[in-house]
Enzyme design. Structure first.
Site, short mmCIF file in Angstrom:
data_model
loop_
_atom_site.label_atom_id
_atom_site.label_comp_id
_atom_site.label_asym_id
_atom_site.label_seq_id
_atom_site.Cartn_x
_atom_site.Cartn_y
_atom_site.Cartn_z
N LYS A 58 -0.72 5.54 1.78
CA LYS A 58 0.46 5.48 0.92
C LYS A 58 0.67 6.80 0.17
CE LYS A 58 0.59 2.37 2.83
NZ LYS A 58 -0.25 1.57 3.72
N ALA A 199 1.82 0.83 18.57
CA ALA A 199 2.96 0.89 17.65
C ALA A 199 2.88 -0.25 16.64
CB ALA A 199 4.27 0.85 18.41
N HIS A 462 22.25 -6.06 -12.08
CA HIS A 462 23.19 -5.23 -11.32
C HIS A 462 23.23 -3.82 -11.89
CE1 HIS A 462 26.66 -4.06 -8.97
NE2 HIS A 462 27.16 -3.54 -10.09
#
Ligand SMILES: Cc1cc2nc3c(=O)[nH]c(=O)nc-3n(C[C@H](O)[C@H](O)[C@H](O)COP(=O)(O)OP(=O)(O)OC[C@H]3O[C@@H](n4cnc5c(N)ncnc54)[C@H](O)[C@@H]3O)c2cc1C
Length: 483
Positions: A58, A199, A462
């Site tokens: 990561k 993969a 929002h």
């Protein structure tokens, strides 16, 4: 007389260290033995996950994504970067620092919770009088080996010895030309041409890192389907995005001879059309899965049973065939995920304390940290069809989400599947920005057996990516508001 412990944990990865801490919290006298060492021979707690797995991958994904953004996308924001260059040594150094912070964090947590830590290799020695004798041998080349071998005994033993990368027959890892995850995470130069075999999650994450840093990356996959375990609508969307980025993904190939040659590595294979091909690359990464690690554990000394693939045989509660011997994480059946190992660790410690620890495998989330990210929980459409379950599906594209537009990251969608009669959420599948974070809401919803209507009626901030989850829930009832 040997030192006695209530609980001995073998392995200090996410399964083992979390089990040790939880057992200590519950009042047990706990020892944890782990042999991983850092570059200077000191302890490096955290296992595969911290040292050569979740955390370093990561860190590199983040750094390489910054490089890609600066090189290709900052201009869209009116930011002009000139003279962009890569200091791979610094990038790798940052990754190593992040790993060390996590190693040291676990050591600190052991001190805080009074877990006795042995930087050593552990193996079963004998069992007698309700106790298991564990041989603690100084791990090879450690900076400060405790002393010679010693025996400690435990009433309960939790085995959390993890997994190692699977090799391709005839192509052993040398971590220089033929690499596992270990070598793939520490390359000191960007290979001009890189091949990855497999993969899956690790292949796609590693392929993404090195492509972003400049490699010409080919990924060879034996199966004819891309990400066969993933909802296929989501997988197709991801394949489109990866192909557009320049990852050359070939499915349905049959890998043949692999040779280290003067110029690099030569990979012979037969492609999906039956044509013989040879790919010459600078480095090869093999990521074809992982196998349970019981090397050096001497399970035979106490009669601990393994299954036909070498994993420790356990029941649904992580009990082995021996009373008071438990096994968790990658060394047992189930998904090889750090958070699954952790949950099993907590559950086992609680069961030892007479509590009712439980892991709900149906709500274990999965994440692939590519760009776009892929995350899912529960059943996918193919699985529901296979068992004949009647369901409703709702999807919402990030293209219609205001926050995604502002981020400039509109690839992908949220897809929600709910029972046709009860509306209970059966699975959620996301490909898109921050899918790894968005999935948490869906896991909570499924744990509480929420309906899609429950999510649809919850107020979401929002503008936020999470509105796409709410809209997918509305789409289940064919009433999206923004699409
Ligand atoms: C490249 C890569 C990326 C990954 N990314 C993710 C991710 O993003 N998210 C995720 O959930 N999972 C990820 N994983 C998987 C994750 O790392 C594993 O599922 C997880 O580490 C399993 O934890 P564990 O505790 O079972 O074993 P491990 O983490 O393997 O730990 C086992 C420990 O036991 C020690 N040990 C073994 N035998 C002995 C012995 N006899 N004596 C003493 N010590 C011993 C080992 O040295 C090791 O420290 C990734 C894996 C890889 C390879």
């Amino acid at each position: 007389m040997s030192k006695q412990f209530d609980v001995i944990v073998i392995g200090g990865g996410p399964g083992g260290y979390i089990a040790a801490i939880r057992a200590a919290q519950l009042g047990f006298n706990v020892a944890c033995i782990d042999e991983w060492k850092n570059a200077t021979g000191g302890p490096a707690l955290g296992g595969t996950c911290t040292n050569v797995g979740c955390i370093p991958s990561k860190a590199l994904l983040q750094s390489s994504e910054h490089f890609e953004q600066a090189g290709h996308h900052f201009a869209d924001h009116g930011i002009n970067v000139s003279g962009l260059s890569l200091d791979l040594g610094k990038m790798q150094g940052r990754k190593d620092t992040v790993v060390k912070q996590n190693n040291d964090g676990v050591l600190y947590l052991f001190k805080k919770n009074k877990v006795t830590f042995f930087h050593a290799r552990a193996s079963f020695s004998a069992s007698k009088d309700g106790f298991y004798d564990i041989k603690v041998s100084p791990a090879k080349d450690v900076a400060a080996p405790a002393k010679d071998e010693e025996i400690i005994s435990g009433k309960h033993v939790i085995v959390a010895t993890g997994s190692v990368a699977r090799e391709l027959p005839g192509a052993p890892f040398d971590e220089n030309m033929i690499l596992s995850n270990v070598g793939a995470l520490r390359m000191g130069a960007v290979p001009k041409k890189l091949c990855l075999i497999g993969a899956g999650v690790i292949g796609l994450e590693m392929g993404s890192v090195w492509r972003r840093l400049g490699s010409d990356v080919t990924v060879l996959e034996g199966l004819p389907t891309f990400l066969g375990a993933v909802d296929q609508q989501i997988a197709k969307e991801a394949l489109k995005a990866f192909t557009k980025q320049g990852l050359k993904i070939q499915l349905g190939v049959k890998v043949g001879e692999i040779k280290v040659v003067e110029s690099g590595v030569s990979v012979a294979y037969v492609d999906a059309k039956g044509q013989a091909q040879v790919l010459e690359v600078d480095k090869l990464v093999v990521s074809i899965g992982r196998v349970a690690n019981t090397a050096g554990l001497a399970p035979e000394a106490v009669g601990l049973s393994l299954d036909e693939r070498g994993a420790i045989l356990v029941d649904g509660d992580c009990k082995t065939n021996l009373s008071n011997v438990w096994a968790i994480g990658d060394v047992v059946r189930g998904p090889m995920l750090a958070h699954k190992a952790e949950e099993e660790g907590v559950a086992v410690a609680e069961r030892i304390a007479g509590q009712h620890g439980h892991v709900n495998f149906n709500t274990v989330p999965w994440v692939i940290y590519t760009h776009p990210e892929i995350a899912w929980v529960g059943q996918n459409e193919e699985q529901l069809k296979a068992v004949g379950r009647a369901y409703k599906a709702g999807t919402f594209p990030f293209l219609a989400n205001g926050r995604a537009r502002a981020l400039g990251d509109t690839t992908g969608m949220v897809k929600m599947l709910a029972d046709a009669a009860t509306d209970e959420i059966l699975g959620v599948h996301i490909v898109g920005p921050m899918a790894s974070e968005l999935i948490a809401e869906c896991v909570v919803a499924m744990e509480f057996r929420a309906s899609s209507e429950d999510i649809a009626r919850i107020c979401h901030a929002h503008p936020s990516l999470s509105e796409a989850t709410k809209e997918a829930a509305l789409a289940v009832d064919k009433r999206t508001l923004n699409f």
